[in-house]
Design an enzyme around this catalytic site. Structure first.
Site, PDB file in Angstrom:
ATOM      1  N   CYS A  95       1.196  -1.083  -0.328  1.00  0.00           N
ATOM      2  CA  CYS A  95       0.383   0.326  -0.053  1.00  0.00           C
ATOM      3  C   CYS A  95       1.139   1.011  -0.007  1.00  0.00           C
ATOM      4  CB  CYS A  95      -0.595  -0.053   1.166  1.00  0.00           C
ATOM      5  SG  CYS A  95      -1.530   1.126   1.357  1.00  0.00           S
ATOM      6  N   CYS A 193      -6.591  -3.835   6.796  1.00  0.00           N
ATOM      7  CA  CYS A 193      -8.036  -3.637   6.855  1.00  0.00           C
ATOM      8  C   CYS A 193      -8.820  -3.404   5.847  1.00  0.00           C
ATOM      9  CB  CYS A 193      -7.260  -2.153   6.107  1.00  0.00           C
ATOM     10  SG  CYS A 193      -7.025  -1.807   4.439  1.00  0.00           S
TER      11      CYS A 193
END
Length: 384
Positions: A95, A193
Site C-alpha cells: 500500500c 484493512c
C-alpha cells in the site's frame, strides 16, 4: 488523513509550520465490511468522517479521493496472488509502495502539490549535498521506517513525516486532546484493512479455494494432510493435525509451502533458522551504495517490530532470473543478505529492510531463503 490520531496531529503540525495543507482521505475499498461500525481497518466510512471533523477543526480543505480500483489491483489482488504462489505478503508495504507514495503522490504532484505528509513515525534527513535519506524515528518503540523502506529517492523528495521526532504516542494523543480533536482517544487500526473481521484464512478460502493436500517432512515422507495450503505460513505450529509424531517427540513447524504440488513441508524448530535471504525485487531509499557489488556491513529487519540483526549484504547476478507475476520485470541481479546470526521463520514474500545505523538503505521482497540446518535431501533454497 486516515481518520486516526497520528495523521490528524501531522496535518495540524504541517499547518503550523506554514505549509498550505489540504486534507485527503483515501477511499480504498467498496466492500461492505469496511462500512460497518467496529471494522478494524483504517479506511472505513466512519474513519473518513473522523478525518473530515479534524480537517474542519484545523480549518483546511478536505477531499476524499477514490483509489479503490487501483487498491484492489495493486494490493488486494497482489495479496491473493502471493498467497496462491506460496508466499507471505505484506499488504501494508504494498500500500505504501503503490498507493500512498505512488498513486496518491503522482496525483498530488500533477495537481501542483509539493509533498505528501503522513502520520508515520520516521525521519527524513538531508545530507550536505542535498540528498534525502530515510531514518528511524526518534523513539524506537514507535519507529515505522520499516514499512516505508519501499520508498525511492524520488518519492523521498516529496514526502514529509511531521511526527518523526515525537518521543511517544502518548504525547501525540495529549496534543490531539489539547487541540480538541475527537480522535484523541481513538484506538489504533490493526489487522489487514480489507479483511475487517480479521479472518484471513476464511477470506482467502473464498478467493483461492481449498484443496486437500499432503503435509510432508523435508525428506518427502507424508505425515499428514491439509485442507488448503494457503492457510499455512512459515513458522506455524498450531493447526497441523499430523497423524505421525516426530521421531524425537518434539513439535514440528511449517518450513515451506509448495503451491504447485499443494504440499506443506514441516520439520524441527531449528530448521526455521535462516542463514541467507535474497530477493531480485530490491530498491534503494535514497542514494544507492556506490559499489553494491562489493559486500558491505549493515543490519537487516524482516518484520515491522522485529529487532534488527547485524548482517552482510551484496548485489549479485542471478543464475536464473526469478519471474514474479504481477510485479515489475524480474531483475537479473538480486540483493543477498547474510545475517551474522540466523534469522528465524522467514518466508518468501516477506520484506527485508536494510539499515546502516538509523538510515534505511533499501529493501527487497524475499524470493528465496537458505536454511541454516538443511536436510540431507534439501536444495539450498526455497524459491517461490
Amino acid at each position: 488523513m486516515s481518520g486516526g490520531v497520528d495523521s490528524a496531529v501531522a496535518a495540524a503540525r504541517a499547518v503550523e509550520a506554514g505549509h498550505d495543507v489540504v486534507g485527503v482521505h483515501l477511499a480504498l475499498s467498496r466492500m461492505p465490511g469496511t462500512l460497518r461500525t467496529g471494522a478494524r481497518g483504517c479506511c472505513t466510512i466512519e474513519d473518513s468522517m473522523d478525518a473530515q471533523r479534524v480537517a474542519n477543526k484545523i480549518g483546511i480543505p478536505y477531499y476524499v479521493w477514490d483509489f479503490s480500483e487501483r487498491f484492489k489491483a495493486d494490493v488486494v489482488d497482489d495479496f491473493v496472488a502471493e498467497y496462491t504462489a506460496g508466499r507471505t505478503p505484506n499488504p501494508c508495504m504494498r500500500c505504501n509502495e503503490r498507493i500512498k507514495f505512488a498513486a496518491l503522490l503522482e496525483k498530488a504532484v500533477d495537481l501542483g502539490f509539493d509533498a505528501v505528509a503522513t502520520g508515520h513515525y520516521a525521519n527524513i534527513v538531508t545530507d550536505s549535498e542535498g540528498n534525502r535519506e530515510l531514518h528511524r524515528a526518534a523513539t524506537w518503540a514507535k519507529d515505522q521506517s520499516y514499512v516505508l523502506g519501499v520508498l525511492t529517492s524520488e518519492q523521498l523528495k516529496h514526502s514529509m513525516f511531521p511526527l518523526g521526532a515525537t518521543p511517544s504516542k502518548a504525547e501525540v494523543r495529549a496534543e490531539a486532546a489539547e487541540r480538541g480533536f475527537s480522535v484523541a482517544k481513538k484506538r489504533d487500526s490493526h489487522d489487514i484493512c480489507f479483511i475487517p473481521d480479521g479472518d484471513t484464512k476464511g477470506w482467502l478460502a473464498e478467493r483461492v479455494g481449498a484443496e486437500k493436500g499432503q503435509v510432508i517432512e523435508r525428506d518427502g515422507s507424508v505425515v499428514g494432510s491439509h485442507d488448503g495450503a494457503h492457510s499455512f505460513t512459515v513458522g506455524q505450529r498450531r493447526g497441523l493435525h499430523l497423524g505421525m509424531p516426530a521421531p524425537d517427540g518434539k513439535p514440528r513447524f511449517v518450513l515451506e509451502v509448495r503451491p504447485i504440488s499443494n504440499q506443506v513441508v514441516v520439520g524441527p524448530k531449528e530448521a526455521l533458522d535462516i542463514s541467507e535471504i535474497a530477493g531480485a525485487r530490491f530498491t534503494w531509499a535514497g542514494l544507492a551504495p556506490e559499489h553494491p557489488e562489493v559486500a558491505f556491513e549493515c543490519e537487516v529487519q524482516i518484520r515491522a517490530h522485529a529487532d534488527p540483526v547485524a548482517a552482510t549484504a551484496i548485489v549479485r547476478p542471478l543464475d536464473v532470473p526469478v519471474p514474479v507475476e504481477g510485479q515489475r520485470p524480474a531483475s537479473d541481479h538480486e540483493l543477498v543478505i547474510t545475517p551474522h546470526s540466523p534469522l528465524n521463520g522467514v518466508a518468501p514474500g516477506q520484506t527485508a529492510v536494510v539499515y546502516i545505523g538509523t538510515r534505511v538503505l533499501g529493501q527487497c521482497t524475499i524470493d528465496r531463503t537458505v536454511s541454516a540446518v538443511p536436510a540431507v535431501s534439501d536444495s539450498t533454497s526455497a524459491v517461490a
